[in-house]
Write a protein that holds these residues in place. Sequence first.
Motif, PDB file in Angstrom:
ATOM      1  N   PHE A  39      -0.532   3.654   4.449  1.00 52.61           N
ATOM      2  CA  PHE A  39      -0.784   2.220   4.361  1.00 52.61           C
ATOM      3  C   PHE A  39      -1.860   1.747   5.329  1.00 52.61           C
ATOM      4  O   PHE A  39      -2.168   0.567   5.393  1.00 52.61           O
ATOM      5  CB  PHE A  39       0.513   1.444   4.632  1.00 52.61           C
ATOM      6  CG  PHE A  39       1.675   1.984   3.860  1.00 52.61           C
ATOM      7  CD1 PHE A  39       1.701   1.947   2.475  1.00 52.61           C
ATOM      8  CD2 PHE A  39       2.744   2.563   4.514  1.00 52.61           C
ATOM      9  CE1 PHE A  39       2.762   2.467   1.765  1.00 52.61           C
ATOM     10  CE2 PHE A  39       3.811   3.084   3.814  1.00 52.61           C
ATOM     11  CZ  PHE A  39       3.819   3.041   2.435  1.00 52.61           C
ATOM     12  N   SER A  40      -2.433   2.664   6.077  1.00 52.63           N
ATOM     13  CA  SER A  40      -3.413   2.321   7.105  1.00 52.63           C
ATOM     14  C   SER A  40      -4.672   1.713   6.488  1.00 52.63           C
ATOM     15  O   SER A  40      -5.228   2.235   5.522  1.00 52.63           O
ATOM     16  CB  SER A  40      -3.779   3.584   7.896  1.00 52.63           C
ATOM     17  OG  SER A  40      -4.712   3.282   8.885  1.00 52.63           O
ATOM     18  N   GLY A  41      -5.098   0.604   7.058  1.00 50.46           N
ATOM     19  CA  GLY A  41      -6.339  -0.025   6.644  1.00 50.46           C
ATOM     20  C   GLY A  41      -6.235  -0.943   5.443  1.00 50.46           C
ATOM     21  O   GLY A  41      -7.243  -1.475   4.985  1.00 50.46           O
ATOM     22  N   PHE A  42      -5.018  -1.139   4.930  1.00 54.79           N
ATOM     23  CA  PHE A  42      -4.851  -2.015   3.772  1.00 54.79           C
ATOM     24  C   PHE A  42      -4.306  -3.371   4.202  1.00 54.79           C
ATOM     25  O   PHE A  42      -3.555  -3.468   5.173  1.00 54.79           O
ATOM     26  CB  PHE A  42      -3.898  -1.396   2.746  1.00 54.79           C
ATOM     27  CG  PHE A  42      -4.421  -0.135   2.124  1.00 54.79           C
ATOM     28  CD1 PHE A  42      -5.545  -0.162   1.325  1.00 54.79           C
ATOM     29  CD2 PHE A  42      -3.796   1.079   2.351  1.00 54.79           C
ATOM     30  CE1 PHE A  42      -6.038   1.007   0.751  1.00 54.79           C
ATOM     31  CE2 PHE A  42      -4.274   2.240   1.786  1.00 54.79           C
ATOM     32  CZ  PHE A  42      -5.401   2.202   0.982  1.00 54.79           C
ATOM     33  N   LEU A  45      -0.802  -7.468   1.348  1.00 59.83           N
ATOM     34  CA  LEU A  45      -0.415  -7.489  -0.062  1.00 59.83           C
ATOM     35  C   LEU A  45      -0.520  -6.104  -0.696  1.00 59.83           C
ATOM     36  O   LEU A  45       0.334  -5.701  -1.482  1.00 59.83           O
ATOM     37  CB  LEU A  45      -1.259  -8.496  -0.845  1.00 59.83           C
ATOM     38  CG  LEU A  45      -1.017  -9.959  -0.493  1.00 59.83           C
ATOM     39  CD1 LEU A  45      -1.977 -10.859  -1.256  1.00 59.83           C
ATOM     40  CD2 LEU A  45       0.418 -10.356  -0.762  1.00 59.83           C
ATOM     41  N   VAL A  46      -1.573  -5.367  -0.353  1.00 60.79           N
ATOM     42  CA  VAL A  46      -1.730  -4.006  -0.871  1.00 60.79           C
ATOM     43  C   VAL A  46      -0.627  -3.117  -0.316  1.00 60.79           C
ATOM     44  O   VAL A  46      -0.018  -2.339  -1.044  1.00 60.79           O
ATOM     45  CB  VAL A  46      -3.127  -3.437  -0.542  1.00 60.79           C
ATOM     46  CG1 VAL A  46      -3.217  -1.965  -0.908  1.00 60.79           C
ATOM     47  CG2 VAL A  46      -4.211  -4.230  -1.272  1.00 60.79           C
ATOM     48  N   ARG A  47      -0.336  -3.266   0.981  1.00 56.83           N
ATOM     49  CA  ARG A  47       0.760  -2.486   1.580  1.00 56.83           C
ATOM     50  C   ARG A  47       2.063  -2.737   0.843  1.00 56.83           C
ATOM     51  O   ARG A  47       2.808  -1.808   0.541  1.00 56.83           O
ATOM     52  CB  ARG A  47       0.947  -2.854   3.049  1.00 56.83           C
ATOM     53  CG  ARG A  47      -0.074  -2.284   3.954  1.00 56.83           C
ATOM     54  CD  ARG A  47       0.263  -2.638   5.383  1.00 56.83           C
ATOM     55  NE  ARG A  47      -0.864  -2.344   6.230  1.00 56.83           N
ATOM     56  CZ  ARG A  47      -1.078  -2.863   7.397  1.00 56.83           C
ATOM     57  NH1 ARG A  47      -0.217  -3.720   7.906  1.00 56.83           N
ATOM     58  NH2 ARG A  47      -2.132  -2.541   8.107  1.00 56.83           N
ATOM     59  N   GLU A  48       2.337  -4.008   0.577  1.00 59.50           N
ATOM     60  CA  GLU A  48       3.567  -4.366  -0.133  1.00 59.50           C
ATOM     61  C   GLU A  48       3.604  -3.711  -1.510  1.00 59.50           C
ATOM     62  O   GLU A  48       4.640  -3.180  -1.922  1.00 59.50           O
ATOM     63  CB  GLU A  48       3.666  -5.888  -0.251  1.00 59.50           C
ATOM     64  CG  GLU A  48       4.967  -6.362  -0.859  1.00 59.50           C
ATOM     65  CD  GLU A  48       5.060  -7.875  -0.882  1.00 59.50           C
ATOM     66  OE1 GLU A  48       5.529  -8.396  -1.909  1.00 59.50           O
ATOM     67  OE2 GLU A  48       4.675  -8.531   0.110  1.00 59.50           O
ATOM     68  N   ASN A  49       2.487  -3.723  -2.232  1.00 60.22           N
ATOM     69  CA  ASN A  49       2.425  -3.082  -3.555  1.00 60.22           C
ATOM     70  C   ASN A  49       2.651  -1.580  -3.458  1.00 60.22           C
ATOM     71  O   ASN A  49       3.350  -0.990  -4.285  1.00 60.22           O
ATOM     72  CB  ASN A  49       1.082  -3.351  -4.235  1.00 60.22           C
ATOM     73  CG  ASN A  49       1.023  -4.711  -4.877  1.00 60.22           C
ATOM     74  OD1 ASN A  49       2.040  -5.288  -5.227  1.00 60.22           O
ATOM     75  ND2 ASN A  49      -0.174  -5.232  -5.026  1.00 60.22           N
ATOM     76  N   HIS A  70       2.404   4.228  11.756  1.00 53.86           N
ATOM     77  CA  HIS A  70       2.568   3.292  12.853  1.00 53.86           C
ATOM     78  C   HIS A  70       3.005   1.929  12.313  1.00 53.86           C
ATOM     79  O   HIS A  70       3.272   1.021  13.074  1.00 53.86           O
ATOM     80  CB  HIS A  70       1.247   3.141  13.631  1.00 53.86           C
ATOM     81  CG  HIS A  70       0.877   4.367  14.388  1.00 53.86           C
ATOM     82  ND1 HIS A  70       0.110   5.361  13.841  1.00 53.86           N
ATOM     83  CD2 HIS A  70       1.200   4.763  15.626  1.00 53.86           C
ATOM     84  CE1 HIS A  70      -0.032   6.329  14.736  1.00 53.86           C
ATOM     85  NE2 HIS A  70       0.617   5.993  15.831  1.00 53.86           N
ATOM     86  N   GLU A  71       3.082   1.802  11.009  1.00 49.96           N
ATOM     87  CA  GLU A  71       3.434   0.543  10.342  1.00 49.96           C
ATOM     88  C   GLU A  71       4.948   0.494  10.111  1.00 49.96           C
ATOM     89  O   GLU A  71       5.430   0.404   8.986  1.00 49.96           O
ATOM     90  CB  GLU A  71       2.689   0.433   8.998  1.00 49.96           C
ATOM     91  CG  GLU A  71       1.198   0.660   9.069  1.00 49.96           C
ATOM     92  CD  GLU A  71       0.468  -0.422   9.817  1.00 49.96           C
ATOM     93  OE1 GLU A  71       1.020  -1.527   9.994  1.00 49.96           O
ATOM     94  OE2 GLU A  71      -0.672  -0.175  10.249  1.00 49.96           O
TER      95      GLU A  71
END
Length: 123
Positions: A39-42, A45-49, A70-71
């Motif tokens: 999920f790094s760098g997103f 909303l993209v992370r959630e998707n 790290h998220e």
Amino acid sequence: MNISLDVKLKNMSKGSRGRVKMAATLGRDASYYLMDEPFSGFDPLVRENLIKGLIQFTDSETQTIFLSTHEIREVEPLLDSIIVLQKGRIVGQEEIENIREIYNQDTITWLKNLLKEGDKVGQ
């Protein structure tokens, strides 16, 4: 995963490319998936998707995801357990349910306390 089939990969946004990579990974019928900072760098909303895609397209009964990230706040709802590495060594391991019920903490608080205790031991 809301991926347009009419756009070439090189012309897609970073978020769309991330969804394509996730779909390609989860499209394999594997027992184990190893993901390093997926999920790094997103943006959020993209992370959630991507997280919703992980939930939707994996079978928790037959598939296991090893996730390095790290998220932690974003992935905490996905986690069954956590292993904490520091300088290449396992410094903590716990079931998420135990962190909530036994320690009465969220994962971030537990992690901070664990690392503080480790610093005291190392002194």
